[in-house]
Structure formats: C-alpha cells, structure tokens
Write an enzyme that holds these catalytic residues in place. Structure first.
Site, PDB file in Angstrom:
ATOM      1  N   CYS A 114     108.857 -32.349 104.415  1.00  0.00           N
ATOM      2  CA  CYS A 114     107.651 -33.169 104.251  1.00  0.00           C
ATOM      3  C   CYS A 114     107.036 -33.594 105.585  1.00  0.00           C
ATOM      4  O   CYS A 114     105.863 -33.957 105.637  1.00  0.00           O
ATOM      5  CB  CYS A 114     107.959 -34.390 103.398  1.00  0.00           C
ATOM      6  N   HIS A 251     101.968 -39.286 104.840  1.00  0.00           N
ATOM      7  CA  HIS A 251     102.518 -38.328 103.882  1.00  0.00           C
ATOM      8  C   HIS A 251     102.499 -38.990 102.513  1.00  0.00           C
ATOM      9  O   HIS A 251     102.859 -40.166 102.370  1.00  0.00           O
ATOM     10  CB  HIS A 251     103.943 -37.952 104.289  1.00  0.00           C
ATOM     11  N   ASN A 281     103.347 -35.222  95.437  1.00  0.00           N
ATOM     12  CA  ASN A 281     103.915 -34.971  96.756  1.00  0.00           C
ATOM     13  C   ASN A 281     103.849 -33.461  97.022  1.00  0.00           C
ATOM     14  O   ASN A 281     104.582 -32.696  96.399  1.00  0.00           O
ATOM     15  CB  ASN A 281     105.363 -35.480  96.792  1.00  0.00           C
TER      16      ASN A 281
HETATM   17  O1  UT7 Z   1     108.650 -36.524 100.438  1.00  0.00           O
HETATM   18  C1  UT7 Z   1     109.981 -36.590 100.772  1.00  0.00           C
HETATM   19  C2  UT7 Z   1     110.485 -37.935 100.650  1.00  0.00           C
HETATM   20  N1  UT7 Z   1     110.807 -38.264  99.288  1.00  0.00           N
HETATM   21  C3  UT7 Z   1     110.551 -39.466  98.864  1.00  0.00           C
HETATM   22  O2  UT7 Z   1     109.948 -40.225  99.598  1.00  0.00           O
HETATM   23  C4  UT7 Z   1     111.080 -39.920  97.536  1.00  0.00           C
HETATM   24  C5  UT7 Z   1     111.707 -41.241  97.709  1.00  0.00           C
HETATM   25  N2  UT7 Z   1     112.195 -41.837  96.483  1.00  0.00           N
HETATM   26  C6  UT7 Z   1     111.366 -42.252  95.504  1.00  0.00           C
HETATM   27  O3  UT7 Z   1     110.171 -42.122  95.592  1.00  0.00           O
HETATM   28  C7  UT7 Z   1     111.976 -42.985  94.332  1.00  0.00           C
HETATM   29  O4  UT7 Z   1     113.337 -43.223  94.595  1.00  0.00           O
HETATM   30  C8  UT7 Z   1     111.849 -42.228  92.983  1.00  0.00           C
HETATM   31  C9  UT7 Z   1     110.407 -42.236  92.553  1.00  0.00           C
HETATM   32  C10 UT7 Z   1     112.347 -40.812  93.146  1.00  0.00           C
HETATM   33  C11 UT7 Z   1     112.661 -42.942  91.917  1.00  0.00           C
HETATM   34  O5  UT7 Z   1     112.261 -44.290  91.815  1.00  0.00           O
HETATM   35  P1  UT7 Z   1     113.378 -45.439  91.782  1.00  0.00           P
HETATM   36  O6  UT7 Z   1     112.651 -46.707  91.589  1.00  0.00           O
HETATM   37  O7  UT7 Z   1     114.185 -45.294  93.070  1.00  0.00           O
HETATM   38  O8  UT7 Z   1     114.194 -45.088  90.511  1.00  0.00           O
HETATM   39  P2  UT7 Z   1     115.750 -44.732  90.370  1.00  0.00           P
HETATM   40  O9  UT7 Z   1     116.038 -43.398  90.947  1.00  0.00           O
HETATM   41  O10 UT7 Z   1     116.532 -45.873  90.874  1.00  0.00           O
HETATM   42  O11 UT7 Z   1     115.892 -44.637  88.800  1.00  0.00           O
HETATM   43  C12 UT7 Z   1     115.652 -45.760  87.964  1.00  0.00           C
HETATM   44  C13 UT7 Z   1     115.814 -45.346  86.520  1.00  0.00           C
HETATM   45  C14 UT7 Z   1     117.086 -44.569  86.246  1.00  0.00           C
HETATM   46  O12 UT7 Z   1     117.570 -44.964  84.998  1.00  0.00           O
HETATM   47  P3  UT7 Z   1     118.791 -46.018  84.876  1.00  0.00           P
HETATM   48  O13 UT7 Z   1     119.923 -45.357  85.620  1.00  0.00           O
HETATM   49  O14 UT7 Z   1     118.298 -47.263  85.544  1.00  0.00           O
HETATM   50  O15 UT7 Z   1     118.979 -46.104  83.408  1.00  0.00           O
HETATM   51  C15 UT7 Z   1     116.630 -43.136  86.175  1.00  0.00           C
HETATM   52  O16 UT7 Z   1     117.452 -42.337  85.362  1.00  0.00           O
HETATM   53  O17 UT7 Z   1     114.742 -44.471  86.156  1.00  0.00           O
HETATM   54  C16 UT7 Z   1     115.274 -43.286  85.540  1.00  0.00           C
HETATM   55  N3  UT7 Z   1     114.383 -42.167  85.842  1.00  0.00           N
HETATM   56  C17 UT7 Z   1     113.330 -41.861  85.066  1.00  0.00           C
HETATM   57  N4  UT7 Z   1     112.850 -42.403  83.940  1.00  0.00           N
HETATM   58  C18 UT7 Z   1     111.739 -41.865  83.416  1.00  0.00           C
HETATM   59  C19 UT7 Z   1     114.435 -41.312  86.877  1.00  0.00           C
HETATM   60  N5  UT7 Z   1     113.424 -40.434  86.790  1.00  0.00           N
HETATM   61  C20 UT7 Z   1     112.717 -40.766  85.686  1.00  0.00           C
HETATM   62  C21 UT7 Z   1     111.564 -40.231  85.070  1.00  0.00           C
HETATM   63  N6  UT7 Z   1     111.113 -40.813  83.945  1.00  0.00           N
HETATM   64  N7  UT7 Z   1     110.888 -39.177  85.595  1.00  0.00           N
END
Ligand code: UT7
Length: 324
Positions: A114, A251, A281
């Site tokens: 990225c 980004h 992204n």
């Molecule tokens: O470009 C390269 C750099 N990459 C990034 O900058 C990405 C950085 N990370 C992020 O943007 C975020 O961490 C995400 C958007 C990927 C995830 O957001 P989060 O607030 O960190 O969520 P999480 O991974 O902590 O997941 C929270 C909950 C989980 O459920 P439980 O374990 O709390 O029951 C996940 O299973 O959300 C669930 N979850 C989803 N639910 C609905 C994960 N993906 C999804 C989804 N739809 N697509």
C-alpha cells in the site's frame, strides 16, 4: 538553484464494474452497516475478466500524459508500484512501456504494497534529481480482487481495483520550500511485522499466487503512529508546518485511520481528500486515484502544498510533501 521533480499532470482509471456493500452482503456474512461504520467503504471497482493490472496502468498513464500535455515518447523512466503484477516476471512496467509504444529509457516495478506509490515517487524523484532521467511516469496500479479470499469477510470487503499515474519532470527550481515539485520524501520499513499483512503464496515459497491475509486489528494499532511519525519527519525536513498544507491526500485504507491521523496532526477535516467510500482500498493505486479526483474537481490548484502518506504490508510506510 536545485533540480526538483515537478508534477506535469495526473490521470487515473477505474474498471467499469462496481461492487456494492449490498452485493457483498448477499454473498457473505456481512452488512453495509458494518462495512461503512468500520471502514467508510460503500463500494469498490472490480477488474473485468481479462483486464489486467497493465491494462489499468496503461489507461491511467495515457490520461496522465494527456493531462500533462506531453508525448509518451518524451518519457524516459517508468516506475510502476504494484503487488498484483500481470506475471511473476517480467515487470508489469515493461508491458506498460510497450503498450505506450515506448522503447527507450527504463521501466521497472516497485513492490511496497500500500505504500508503493509513495516509494515509487521517492524513487523516481531520486533518479530525476540525480540527472539520470528527465521525465518519468510514476504509476500505482492494482487488481487486488485477484488475490482476495472471497470467503474471508475480514479482508474481501476492504479492497478494490484501479490505477493512477503522474508525470514528473526534472526542473530547475530556487531551492526553497516555496518551490514547485517534490520537496521531501521519507520512507520506512520494518519487517518484524511482515506476517501481519501478507499474501500466503509466491513463486519461491509455494509456487502459487496465494491469498491476502491480514490481522486487521494489529495493522490498525500501528497505523496512526507510523503515519504521523513520518509526516512529522517531512515537516521537520522542510521547515513547513501543518498550517501550510493545503491538501492531505492519504492512502485510502480506512476512514477511521485517516480521520485519526488527521486529528492527531491537527489537519482540518476539509483539507482531507477522501475516496475510500467509492474506491475501497486500492493499495498502491489509492493515492494517485485520490489525487486525480481532487485535481480534476478543481480542489488542487497550482502552488498548493500536498501531503501524501501511506502505510501497508511489510510494514512499509512513508510520506511525500510536494507543491503542485
Ligand atoms: O492498506 C493496508 C493497511 N490495512 C489497513 O489499514 C487495515 C487496517 N485494519 C482495519 O481497517 C480494521 O482492523 C478492519 C476494518 C479490518 C476491521 O475493523 P475492526 O474494528 O478492527 O474489527 P475487528 O477485526 O476487531 O472485528 C470486529 C468484529 C469481529 O467479530 P467478533 O469477534 O467481535 O464477534 C469480526 O469477526 O467484526 C467481525 N467482522 C465482520 N463483521 C461483519 C470482521 N469482518 C466483518 C465483516 N462484516 N466484513
């Protein structure tokens, strides 16, 4: 007097097909509400069958050449940032070079995920300022849809396809922070984080292409600190301040990361260029895509100071300050 890499023009290309959050929610266990709330993404573009990274890049490059008003034959350097090359080799940049009918100079790919566009800008800038080349195409182009595991809701909702490009030219400038062109670039990497965002295949390890894997929360945790550190480095190197910045073009990974970075640096929300809602992204393509939107809608004007930054797999991160 000092040589600077001045931007002559920019261009971008998005594949025609749009994939909305609602369509994703009909295929996997997710919702528009979750995706918008956690990322700000509403839709992304997906390359058509048979449409490769090089095709996206060639379209973006042609648009940039047209906007710059220069002929492809005047380009003597092409640096293409991508993590989704057409083939393992040769470099996708040579397919772009050939597609543009250029058979002189040099063309190569650069891989910093990225952060690729920021790394590519800095690389081309060094070649131009060193006098090795005179006019460069710097491109970010990706077809991340090809390396997504469409059953992994934690990653497949985040990414999209697209390409953006700029034409850079070495020009003599006064040597002050008021110069046009790239004023400073700061690149960083730290491989201790390489397993937090990676593709689980490759020619040497598995002889497969592999799929993108990410510990999203871990990436998020490091993102804001790394981004803001390298922006402070850029400001310190030039003696410029946050108030001098006209446009923050980050980004486009996640609106929450962008908002938190802008907030930490006291960058006013109206100075932030956001396209993550429409593009998702697009990895190395996201900054030149956002830049092109802000230039073509008239926000970015000649003489404006732009702050670009990115953070991604590796980890890699970096910033560029440039005057339009
Ligand atoms: O470009 C390269 C750099 N990459 C990034 O900058 C990405 C950085 N990370 C992020 O943007 C975020 O961490 C995400 C958007 C990927 C995830 O957001 P989060 O607030 O960190 O969520 P999480 O991974 O902590 O997941 C929270 C909950 C989980 O459920 P439980 O374990 O709390 O029951 C996940 O299973 O959300 C669930 N979850 C989803 N639910 C609905 C994960 N993906 C999804 C989804 N739809 N697509």
């Amino acid at each position: 007097m000092t040589l600077r890499s001045v931007v002559l023009g920019c261009g971008s290309y998005l594949p025609r097909q749009i994939l909305t959050n609602a369509e994703l929610a009909s295929r996997i266990d997710t919702s528009d509400e979750w995706i918008v709330q956690r990322t700000g993404i509403k839709q992304r573009h997906i390359a058509a069958e048979g449409e490769f990274t090089s095709h996206l890049a060639i379209n973006a490059a042609r648009a940039a050449l047209e906007h710059a008003g220069v002929d492809a034959q005047s380009i003597d350097l092409i640096v293409l940032a991508t993590s989704t090359p057409d083939n393992t080799f040769p470099a996708t940049a040579v397919a772009v070079q050939n597609g543009l009918g250029i058979h002189h100079g040099a063309a190569f790919d650069l891989q910093a995920v990225c952060s690729g566009f920021v790394f590519a800008l800095a690389t081309a800038d060094n070649f131009l300022r060193g006098g090795a080349y005179k006019r460069a195409l710097v491109i970010g182009a990706e077809t991340f849809s090809r390396i997504l595991d469409w059953n992994d809701r934690g990653t497949c909702v985040l990414f999209g396809d697209g390409a953006g490009a700029v034409v850079l030219e070495a020009q003599q400038q006064g040597g002050a922070a008021s110069d046009r062109g790239i004023l400073t670039a700061h690149l960083r990497s730290d491989g201790q984080h390489k397993s937090k965002l990676y593709v689980d295949g490759g020619p040497s390890s598995s002889q497969t292409v592999g799929y993108l894997r990410m510990e999203g929360r871990e990436v998020f945790k490091h993102a804001v600190g790394m981004i803001t550190d390298v922006i402070v480095d850029a400001l310190n190197a030039t003696g410029l301040s946050v108030e001098d910045i006209n446009w923050f073009i980050p980004h486009q990974a996640n609106k929450r990361i962008i908002d938190a970075s802008a907030h930490k640096l006291h960058i006013a929300p109206q100075k932030v260029v956001l396209t993550v809602d429409r593009h998702g992204n697009t990895s190395a393509a996201s900054i030149p895509l956002a830049l092109d939107v802000a230039v073509k809608d008239g926000r970015v004007k000649k003489g404006d100071l732009l702050l670009l930054e990115a953070m991604g797999g590796g980890f890699t991160w970096g910033s560029v300050l440039l005057r339009w």
